[in-house]
Scaffold this motif. Structure first.
Motif, mmCIF file in Angstrom:
data_model
loop_
_atom_site.group_PDB
_atom_site.id
_atom_site.type_symbol
_atom_site.label_atom_id
_atom_site.label_comp_id
_atom_site.label_asym_id
_atom_site.label_seq_id
_atom_site.Cartn_x
_atom_site.Cartn_y
_atom_site.Cartn_z
ATOM 1 N N ARG A 240 -1.910 0.234 5.554
ATOM 2 C CA ARG A 240 -2.053 1.082 6.740
ATOM 3 C C ARG A 240 -2.812 2.367 6.393
ATOM 4 N N GLU A 241 -2.431 2.957 5.273
ATOM 5 C CA GLU A 241 -3.044 4.231 4.868
ATOM 6 C C GLU A 241 -4.522 4.072 4.517
ATOM 7 N N LEU A 242 -4.836 3.093 3.693
ATOM 8 C CA LEU A 242 -6.211 2.956 3.214
ATOM 9 C C LEU A 242 -7.158 2.458 4.302
ATOM 10 N N SER A 243 -6.709 1.541 5.143
ATOM 11 C CA SER A 243 -7.607 0.975 6.146
ATOM 12 C C SER A 243 -7.946 1.960 7.260
ATOM 13 N N THR A 244 -7.062 2.945 7.496
ATOM 14 C CA THR A 244 -7.304 3.918 8.570
ATOM 15 C C THR A 244 -7.801 5.258 8.039
ATOM 16 N N SER A 245 -8.131 5.311 6.754
ATOM 17 C CA SER A 245 -8.682 6.537 6.174
ATOM 18 C C SER A 245 -10.087 6.780 6.743
ATOM 19 N N PRO A 246 -10.389 7.999 7.224
ATOM 20 C CA PRO A 246 -11.713 8.245 7.807
ATOM 21 C C PRO A 246 -12.834 8.344 6.785
ATOM 22 N N GLU A 247 -12.515 8.875 5.581
ATOM 23 C CA GLU A 247 -13.545 9.003 4.544
ATOM 24 C C GLU A 247 -12.879 9.121 3.184
ATOM 25 N N TYR A 248 -13.686 8.895 2.150
ATOM 26 C CA TYR A 248 -13.148 8.909 0.787
ATOM 27 C C TYR A 248 -14.284 9.165 -0.189
ATOM 28 N N GLN A 249 -13.987 9.902 -1.244
ATOM 29 C CA GLN A 249 -15.002 10.251 -2.239
ATOM 30 C C GLN A 249 -14.558 9.777 -3.614
ATOM 31 N N VAL A 250 -15.484 9.156 -4.349
ATOM 32 C CA VAL A 250 -15.177 8.698 -5.705
ATOM 33 C C VAL A 250 -16.198 9.271 -6.681
ATOM 34 N N ALA A 251 -15.729 9.495 -7.902
ATOM 35 C CA ALA A 251 -16.605 9.994 -8.959
ATOM 36 C C ALA A 251 -17.143 8.815 -9.752
ATOM 37 N N VAL A 252 -18.468 8.706 -9.799
ATOM 38 C CA VAL A 252 -19.133 7.658 -10.571
ATOM 39 C C VAL A 252 -20.053 8.347 -11.565
ATOM 40 N N GLY A 253 -19.595 8.437 -12.823
ATOM 41 C CA GLY A 253 -20.360 9.192 -13.814
ATOM 42 C C GLY A 253 -20.408 10.661 -13.417
ATOM 43 N N ASN A 254 -21.634 11.189 -13.314
ATOM 44 C CA ASN A 254 -21.813 12.579 -12.904
ATOM 45 C C ASN A 254 -22.011 12.720 -11.393
#
Length: 355
Positions: A240-254
């Motif tokens: 429920r939490e992940l599917s309705t998240s409006p946006e998300y940021q991940v760190a890939v290297g720099n």
């Protein structure tokens, strides 16, 4: 690609040697020939080649291919009489608590489900007991060879299992979904077997999975089956939490990669969405499943094979308006006869992305 036939025509150059004057030529003509300036000018003109001409043939006209149709369009599902004028070939609305069917349009049709597949992928990962903190690596095996879709997760990218799950459910990230299946105990084949076993356990008798992303048109199900899946997945807080998240940021290297939801209804304050997943490939059309609270009811909504980029959103709004009407109209139930049986896959090379 339009091919061009180009022909090259070259003109011959002028004779480089100056002709001698005739014997009866006048003295003035002879002196002009002897004059250094005249001689130099004559040689310069003789040495210069004539201009090369290039003839280009007109491009050959190639007839444009007609847009490819989805399985639902080929089966005539959109010809069903529809009081709500929905653009989706399949529509199904179920009361989550009472199991009352409020709307049904071709609900028995078995169709490709595109990235709705990832909801089953997420359910298995959530129930697997695998650590969400374990770091997984994207490899060449995760590159889409089915449709050639792109991804910002390059081979070598490392993210936690939880991050991959978040991107798969919220942004429909194909490489993340494949990596989740590939890192399941026993590998990808064991994961697909578990997907089908879970479907059978839930009573999803019309459902078949061949991979975890939804890029394959062989991943097929019916609206009634998908309602069972949504009902089960909604019981898992993580999904429920992940599917309705409006946006998300991940760190890939720099780099910091910003991802957003594929369902803009999540951002609409008029909607109270508890779980959702979108999907699209050419064979499946635009797809959407949701759990939402409307008109004081907890509802499950399934829209498949919608024609048009924003049509699934428009159909959801039409259904919402109908449900909020006072008093609500009687529930429409429509179907097209051929849709009751599984559809025969169409063998055609198509380029599309799940989403």
């Amino acid at each position: 690609m339009v091919s061009l036939a180009v022909g090259l025509a070259f003109a011959t150059s002028a004779d480089a040697a100056a002709r001698r004057p005739a014997k009866n030529a006048s003295p003035s003509a002879t002196s002009a020939k002897k004059a250094p300036v005249a001689r130099s000018s004559t040689r310069a003109k003789a040495a210069a080649p004539t201009r090369t001409t290039r003839a280009v043939a007109a491009p050959r006209r190639v007839a444009a291919e007609p847009p490819r149709q989805s399985f639902g369009q080929l089966a005539g599902l959109h010809e069903a009489d529809d009081p709500l004028d929905l653009k989706s070939g399949v529509a199904y609305v179920l009361d989550q608590e009472t199991n009352e069917v409020l709307l049904s349009k071709n609900s028995k049709a078995v169709l490709p489900i595109a990235s709705i597949t990832k909801l089953m992928t997420g359910l298995l990962i959530a129930e697997s007991g695998q650590s969400l903190d374990e770091v997984l690596t994207i490899t060449e095996e995760d590159i889409d060879t089915e449709k050639g879709s792109s991804s910002r997760l390059r081979p070598g990218t490392q993210l936690s299992r939880g991050e991959m799950l978040h991107l798969a459910l919220m942004s429909s990230e194909n490489r993340a979904a494949n990596a989740l299946g590939r890192n399941y105990p026993g590998g990808l084949s064991a994961f697909v077997a578990a997907m089908n076993a879970k479907a059978k356990l839930l009573g999803m008798s019309d459902t078949r999975y061949v991979e975890p992303t939804g890029l394959s048109s062989q991943n097929q199900s019916s609206a009634r089956d998908l309602a069972l899946l949504v009902k089960t997945a909604h019981q898992v807080p993580l999904l429920r939490e992940l599917s309705t998240s409006p946006e998300y940021q991940v760190a890939v290297g720099n780099r910091q990669l910003q991802y957003r939801t594929t369902n803009r209804l999540v951002l609409n304050p008029s909607w109270e969405i508890g779980l959702q997943k979108t999907g699209y490939i050419t064979e499946a059309g635009q797809c959407l499943v949701m759990q939402a609270q409307l008109a004081g009811r907890k509802l499950i909504m399934v829209l498949l094979d919608s024609a048009g980029k924003y049509s699934r959103i428009g159909d959801a709004e039409r259904i919402r308006k109908w449900l909020l009407s006072s008093p609500p109209q009687s529930a429409p139930t429509t179907s097209v006869a051929p849709a009751a049986a599984p559809l025969v896959p169409v063998t055609a090379a198509v380029q599309a992305t799940a989403g």
